[in-house]
Design a protein around this motif. Structure first.
Motif: not given
Length: 390
Positions: A204-213
């Protein structure tokens, strides 16, 4: 209101059931449980190319099949029976419904064709760390920055949030609740800000962080998303998202109830089949009154749920004024029915039903996760009481 099932709908059900049995059996579901995204991209693409499932209930003017929600409910029932782990509920229901409910025609024409074809995997980011489905609890903020909007905050328990290339984000603005589109590139990217025990994914774009729960139900993937100055495109006008999200969550509640019906029916079928073949004292356990009556009670519950889901699905298909009441009613009943049937299925199987190797626990875990997703029974009873003026 038109109730009942047509010959075409019966054929749709049969086609989806054959496809899932061939391409997404439970053995494959178990394999995908161990992955971050929980989906087989080839099967996802085939479901769109061969059956047109992704855009089934999207109007043809936006690249969809132009069918009604009644047909989509049939598909969801079969997906629930198979414990299908792809992003259908997130993309074809949550995201698509939000766009269809929006007054923003330009956004519909831009975003819906990709969802309808399956090339875009989309989701709706609504809840935050408290897990509440009450719009008043949303804290993620969107601030106007020149000609753009900047999003700061987090979303949690986002269905298929780790793989979505399009994220529709509910955010608080000075004008009120608003909806934004954040376009990503699917998996990949940077992490950061993830909770303990969460595995970082990205894209995704800069500044978006994802983490699988980590989740109880491994067949359904949830993610936590961190927004740090992420640029989002406003959908509609500032402050007009409350009605859009109300409509979206009502339709999604009926959709999830249809999926729960499919799971409950499959769990009941498993219990009845086992009661016929498991022998004790020289006879099938299903011949004993205790088991026989138990199965009969479960059948009554499932058939009652089938009637409720059918009525609610027809209401959505015809855009009935009853939808706000029916959505909470059917979601509360479906959650309790599915959980009870799945638990009884394990009990009827006895010791083997508690083992990892048996599929009964997969339905039990899906029943529990579905009970909580979009709000549990208590939440929907309170919501129902409020809507009828109690």
């Amino acid at each position: 209101m038109m109730l009942g099932v047509s010959a075409e709908q019966d054929e749709l059900r049969a086609s989806v059931r054959r496809f899932l049995a061939d391409r997404a059996p439970l053995t494959r579901v178990r394999e995908l449980m161990e992955t971050d995204d929980g989906m087989d991209l080839a099967v996802w693409e085939q479901a769109g190319a061969q059956l047109g499932l992704h855009g089934l209930a999207i109007p043809s003017s936006y690249g969809g099949g132009g069918f009604s929600f009644a047909e989509q409910a049939i598909v969801l029932e079969e997906l629930g029976a198979a414990l299908y782990g792809g992003p259908y509920l997130a993309s074809a229901v949550l995201a698509a419904t939000a766009l269809l409910a929006s007054p923003d025609e330009a956004a519909r024409r831009d975003l819906l064709p990709g969802i309808a074809s399956g090339q875009t995997i989309a989701t709706l980011a609504f809840t935050e760390d408290d897990g509440s489905w009450d719009p008043g609890t949303i804290r993620l903020a969107a601030v106007k920055d020149g000609g753009d909007w900047r999003l700061d905050g987090h979303k949690s328990f986002v269905l298929d949030g780790g793989t979505a290339g399009l994220i529709l984000v509910a955010a608080a603005t000075d004008a009120g609740l608003s909806l934004f589109a954040v376009k990503g590139d699917g998996p990949g990217g940077t992490g950061g800000g993830s909770p303990p025990c969460a595995e970082e994914v990205g894209g995704g774009p800069a500044g978006l962080a994802r983490a699988v729960l980590p989740t109880l139900d491994q067949t359904r993937k949830l993610a936590r998303l961190e927004f740090a100055g992420v640029r989002g495109a406003l959908i509609g006008s500032p402050g007009d998202a409350a009605a859009v999200l109300d409509r979206t969550l009502d339709v999604a509640a009926v959709a999830l109830a249809a999926e729960q019906l499919g799971g409950a029916q499959r769990a009941l079928d498993m219990a009845v089949e086992y009661a016929k073949v498991r022998h004790q004292f020289g006879r099938p356990i299903g011949s004993f009154q205790a088991i026989k009556h138990r199965c009969a009670d479960l059948l009554l519950e499932v058939e009652s749920l089938r009637s409720a889901v059918g009525y609610a699905a027809a209401a959505v298909a015809e855009n009935s004024a009853e939808i706000p009441v029916l959505a909470s009613l059917v979601k509360a009943y479906a959650s309790e029915t599915y959980f009870h049937v799945a638990a009884e299925n394990i009990q009827i199987h006895g010791g083997i039903g508690f083992t990892w190797e048996h599929d009964a626990h997969l339905y039990f875990k899906r029943a529990k996760s579905s009970e909580l997703f979009l709000g549990d029974g208590a939440y929907h009873r309170e919501r129902l009481a409020s809507r009828i003026g109690l």
